[in-house]
Design a protein around this motif. Structure first.
Motif, PDB file in Angstrom:
ATOM      1  N   ARG A 213     -32.232  27.265   6.684  1.00 20.03           N
ATOM      2  CA  ARG A 213     -31.714  26.585   7.492  1.00 20.03           C
ATOM      3  C   ARG A 213     -30.619  25.086   6.917  1.00 20.03           C
ATOM      4  O   ARG A 213     -29.986  25.518   6.143  1.00 20.03           O
ATOM      5  CB  ARG A 213     -32.784  25.618   7.194  1.00 20.03           C
ATOM      6  CG  ARG A 213     -33.807  24.724   6.387  1.00 20.03           C
ATOM      7  CD  ARG A 213     -34.900  23.709   6.047  1.00 20.03           C
ATOM      8  NE  ARG A 213     -34.908  23.139   5.316  1.00 20.03           N
ATOM      9  CZ  ARG A 213     -35.450  21.829   5.008  1.00 20.03           C
ATOM     10  NH1 ARG A 213     -36.435  21.792   6.406  1.00 20.03           N
ATOM     11  NH2 ARG A 213     -36.368  21.385   3.799  1.00 20.03           N
ATOM     12  N   VAL A 214     -29.768  24.885   7.120  1.00 21.25           N
ATOM     13  CA  VAL A 214     -28.717  23.599   8.075  1.00 21.25           C
ATOM     14  C   VAL A 214     -29.659  22.348   8.301  1.00 21.25           C
ATOM     15  O   VAL A 214     -30.581  21.870   8.716  1.00 21.25           O
ATOM     16  CB  VAL A 214     -27.531  24.242   8.091  1.00 21.25           C
ATOM     17  CG1 VAL A 214     -28.259  24.245   9.872  1.00 21.25           C
ATOM     18  CG2 VAL A 214     -27.058  23.326   7.820  1.00 21.25           C
ATOM     19  N   LEU A 215     -29.334  21.118   6.955  1.00 21.90           N
ATOM     20  CA  LEU A 215     -29.079  20.366   7.144  1.00 21.90           C
ATOM     21  C   LEU A 215     -28.834  19.009   6.929  1.00 21.90           C
ATOM     22  O   LEU A 215     -27.503  19.793   6.560  1.00 21.90           O
ATOM     23  CB  LEU A 215     -30.399  19.887   5.828  1.00 21.90           C
ATOM     24  CG  LEU A 215     -31.579  20.121   6.160  1.00 21.90           C
ATOM     25  CD1 LEU A 215     -31.785  21.647   4.785  1.00 21.90           C
ATOM     26  CD2 LEU A 215     -32.601  19.593   5.515  1.00 21.90           C
ATOM     27  N   LEU A 216     -28.568  18.107   7.864  1.00 21.09           N
ATOM     28  CA  LEU A 216     -27.478  16.727   7.835  1.00 21.09           C
ATOM     29  C   LEU A 216     -28.574  15.539   7.387  1.00 21.09           C
ATOM     30  O   LEU A 216     -28.842  14.631   8.485  1.00 21.09           O
ATOM     31  CB  LEU A 216     -26.924  16.737   9.180  1.00 21.09           C
ATOM     32  CG  LEU A 216     -26.187  15.036   9.411  1.00 21.09           C
ATOM     33  CD1 LEU A 216     -24.596  15.596   8.859  1.00 21.09           C
ATOM     34  CD2 LEU A 216     -25.556  15.235  11.067  1.00 21.09           C
ATOM     35  N   ASN A 217     -28.008  14.683   6.351  1.00 19.68           N
ATOM     36  CA  ASN A 217     -29.031  14.086   5.675  1.00 19.68           C
ATOM     37  C   ASN A 217     -30.354  13.971   5.437  1.00 19.68           C
ATOM     38  O   ASN A 217     -30.893  13.111   5.830  1.00 19.68           O
ATOM     39  CB  ASN A 217     -28.265  12.783   6.275  1.00 19.68           C
ATOM     40  CG  ASN A 217     -26.807  12.288   6.388  1.00 19.68           C
ATOM     41  OD1 ASN A 217     -25.977  12.548   5.058  1.00 19.68           O
ATOM     42  ND2 ASN A 217     -25.962  11.577   7.532  1.00 19.68           N
ATOM     43  N   ASN A 218     -30.445  15.137   5.526  1.00 20.20           N
ATOM     44  CA  ASN A 218     -31.628  16.024   4.620  1.00 20.20           C
ATOM     45  C   ASN A 218     -32.725  16.053   6.410  1.00 20.20           C
ATOM     46  O   ASN A 218     -33.496  16.006   6.130  1.00 20.20           O
ATOM     47  CB  ASN A 218     -32.437  14.623   4.035  1.00 20.20           C
ATOM     48  CG  ASN A 218     -32.241  15.080   2.639  1.00 20.20           C
ATOM     49  OD1 ASN A 218     -31.705  15.373   2.360  1.00 20.20           O
ATOM     50  ND2 ASN A 218     -32.291  13.790   2.225  1.00 20.20           N
ATOM     51  N   GLN A 219     -32.583  15.871   7.482  1.00 19.94           N
ATOM     52  CA  GLN A 219     -32.435  16.083   8.652  1.00 19.94           C
ATOM     53  C   GLN A 219     -32.236  17.572   9.099  1.00 19.94           C
ATOM     54  O   GLN A 219     -31.245  17.361   9.856  1.00 19.94           O
ATOM     55  CB  GLN A 219     -32.101  15.131   9.949  1.00 19.94           C
ATOM     56  CG  GLN A 219     -32.799  15.509  10.840  1.00 19.94           C
ATOM     57  CD  GLN A 219     -32.244  14.168  12.334  1.00 19.94           C
ATOM     58  OE1 GLN A 219     -31.468  13.017  11.692  1.00 19.94           O
ATOM     59  NE2 GLN A 219     -32.983  14.767  13.414  1.00 19.94           N
ATOM     60  N   GLU A 220     -32.760  18.312   9.730  1.00 25.71           N
ATOM     61  CA  GLU A 220     -32.941  19.922  10.005  1.00 25.71           C
ATOM     62  C   GLU A 220     -32.532  19.677  11.420  1.00 25.71           C
ATOM     63  O   GLU A 220     -32.759  19.671  12.340  1.00 25.71           O
ATOM     64  CB  GLU A 220     -33.778  20.722   9.770  1.00 25.71           C
ATOM     65  CG  GLU A 220     -33.604  22.093   9.669  1.00 25.71           C
ATOM     66  CD  GLU A 220     -35.489  22.797  10.351  1.00 25.71           C
ATOM     67  OE1 GLU A 220     -35.465  23.639  11.837  1.00 25.71           O
ATOM     68  OE2 GLU A 220     -36.407  22.367   9.392  1.00 25.71           O
ATOM     69  N   LEU A 221     -30.980  20.628  11.418  1.00 18.95           N
ATOM     70  CA  LEU A 221     -30.103  21.257  12.781  1.00 18.95           C
ATOM     71  C   LEU A 221     -30.356  22.179  12.885  1.00 18.95           C
ATOM     72  O   LEU A 221     -30.349  22.475  14.530  1.00 18.95           O
ATOM     73  CB  LEU A 221     -28.803  20.744  12.232  1.00 18.95           C
ATOM     74  CG  LEU A 221     -27.871  19.293  12.025  1.00 18.95           C
ATOM     75  CD1 LEU A 221     -26.758  18.821  12.220  1.00 18.95           C
ATOM     76  CD2 LEU A 221     -28.365  18.385  13.242  1.00 18.95           C
ATOM     77  N   GLY A 222     -30.741  23.100  12.385  1.00 15.91           N
ATOM     78  CA  GLY A 222     -30.882  24.523  13.304  1.00 15.91           C
ATOM     79  C   GLY A 222     -31.024  25.349  11.263  1.00 15.91           C
ATOM     80  O   GLY A 222     -31.716  24.794  10.396  1.00 15.91           O
ATOM     81  N   LEU A 223     -31.285  26.719  12.353  1.00 18.17           N
ATOM     82  CA  LEU A 223     -32.783  27.691  11.567  1.00 18.17           C
ATOM     83  C   LEU A 223     -31.883  29.568  12.306  1.00 18.17           C
ATOM     84  O   LEU A 223     -31.080  29.186  13.301  1.00 18.17           O
ATOM     85  CB  LEU A 223     -34.196  27.788  11.859  1.00 18.17           C
ATOM     86  CG  LEU A 223     -34.577  27.141  11.104  1.00 18.17           C
ATOM     87  CD1 LEU A 223     -36.937  27.126  12.107  1.00 18.17           C
ATOM     88  CD2 LEU A 223     -35.069  27.196   9.923  1.00 18.17           C
ATOM     89  N   GLY A 224     -31.507  29.447  11.074  1.00 18.35           N
ATOM     90  CA  GLY A 224     -30.874  31.135  10.822  1.00 18.35           C
ATOM     91  C   GLY A 224     -31.254  32.605  10.467  1.00 18.35           C
ATOM     92  O   GLY A 224     -32.280  31.915   9.303  1.00 18.35           O
ATOM     93  N   ARG A 225     -31.657  33.560  10.425  1.00 17.85           N
ATOM     94  CA  ARG A 225     -31.825  34.157  10.041  1.00 17.85           C
ATOM     95  C   ARG A 225     -30.833  35.813   9.871  1.00 17.85           C
ATOM     96  O   ARG A 225     -30.096  36.055  10.945  1.00 17.85           O
ATOM     97  CB  ARG A 225     -33.017  35.438  11.201  1.00 17.85           C
ATOM     98  CG  ARG A 225     -34.415  34.533  10.197  1.00 17.85           C
ATOM     99  CD  ARG A 225     -35.120  35.485  11.916  1.00 17.85           C
ATOM    100  NE  ARG A 225     -36.576  34.795  11.106  1.00 17.85           N
ATOM    101  CZ  ARG A 225     -36.732  33.163  12.159  1.00 17.85           C
ATOM    102  NH1 ARG A 225     -36.004  32.779  13.127  1.00 17.85           N
ATOM    103  NH2 ARG A 225     -38.039  32.622  12.019  1.00 17.85           N
ATOM    104  N   GLY A 226     -30.654  36.663   8.858  1.00 21.14           N
ATOM    105  CA  GLY A 226     -30.048  37.527   8.946  1.00 21.14           C
ATOM    106  C   GLY A 226     -30.419  38.869   7.817  1.00 21.14           C
ATOM    107  O   GLY A 226     -31.256  38.404   7.279  1.00 21.14           O
ATOM    108  N   LYS A 227     -29.433  39.586   6.843  1.00 24.13           N
ATOM    109  CA  LYS A 227     -29.568  40.457   6.441  1.00 24.13           C
ATOM    110  C   LYS A 227     -29.167  40.362   4.690  1.00 24.13           C
ATOM    111  O   LYS A 227     -29.096  40.059   4.067  1.00 24.13           O
ATOM    112  CB  LYS A 227     -28.932  41.835   7.028  1.00 24.13           C
ATOM    113  CG  LYS A 227     -29.641  42.302   8.186  1.00 24.13           C
ATOM    114  CD  LYS A 227     -31.386  42.965   8.003  1.00 24.13           C
ATOM    115  CE  LYS A 227     -32.073  43.640   8.691  1.00 24.13           C
ATOM    116  NZ  LYS A 227     -33.390  43.512   8.866  1.00 24.13           N
TER     117      LYS A 227
END
Length: 252
Positions: A213-227
């Protein structure tokens, strides 16, 4: 629908040693042609044809033309399904980086295609077997021959082994660097700091899936999955950009 087998091309008689080599390449890939003439043609360079005019060989240029189209279609469909949030421009750019000479050379070398090409003596002496353009052409010709012999599903299965895994592990991430794109967006708005973290790992060691997950100022912006962790972070950044685009007021 009946598939064309290419039975009307000119085919010379290859030496037993050469035919054994083509059997070897088929065994190594676990792909066996019904019409052997097609795989022979796929690996026949025009220089070889020019030196054996009386033996009625056909070079691979027409198969290269067909293979280029089949490869582009197959890669396009894969990318369309793999990256549902990617724009048309991004898809085009990524496809171009996969279906290009440097990438095709990598695929051909991985399969040792160079050693099986039938070359004229002059082309052989000038290093044709390692020439990038020749190797790229042979890979496309092989795809074209495989399509004629066994159809699109078998071609896609072949690409799933040779090409698509490289996309999944980030081999073309220089083209789809969503993390850099997201960073630029955040810097333009001066909205703070981005942070990535792995929040889950699933599956055995040889086939693991990571969730980031990517956070901006501790607020989640998006989730991603990968190998890989890198792919998961890229997918999280792409998801974040899609979210920011949706929340952006119209007209901005």
């Amino acid at each position: 629908m009946q598939r064309r087998k290419g039975s009307n091309q000119k085919v010379g008689v290859l030496p037993e040693k050469v035919r054994a080599q083509f059997q070897l390449v088929q065994d190594e890939m676990n792909i066996h042609f019904t019409n052997k003439a097609l795989i022979y043609q796929a690996f026949t360079h025009s220089s070889y044809v020019n030196e054996h005019r009386r033996k009625q060989f056909t070079d691979n240029e027409r198969l290269e033309f067909l293979g280029d189209a089949v490869l582009e279609l197959s890669v396009s469909k894969y990318l369309f399904e793999k990256f549902p949030n990617m724009s048309e421009g991004e898809l085009t750019k990524l496809r171009a980086s996969i279906v290009c000479e440097p990438s095709l050379v990598v695929f051909a070398n991985e399969l040792n295609f160079g050693q099986f090409v039938l070359l004229g003596k002059g082309e052989e002496l000038t290093g044709g077997r390692e020439r990038p353009a020749l190797l790229a052409d042979v890979f496309e010709s092989f795809v074209g021959a495989l399509y004629l012999d066994q159809g699109l599903e078998v071609v896609v299965a072949f690409l799933e082994r040779i090409v698509f895994p490289k996309v999944e592990v980030g081999a073309f991430s220089h083209v789809m660097d969503f993390k850099s794109q997201l960073q630029e967006i955040i810097q333009q708005t001066n909205n703070g700091l981005l942070h990535y973290e792995i929040v889950d790992e699933k599956g055995p060691a040889h086939n693991r899936t990571f969730v980031s997950r990517v956070l901006l100022n501790n607020q989640e912006l998006g989730l991603g999955r990968g190998k890989s962790k890198k792919e998961a972070e890229q997918q999280a950044a792409q998801s974040a950009m899609a979210m920011l685009k949706q929340s952006k007021p119209e007209g901005e």
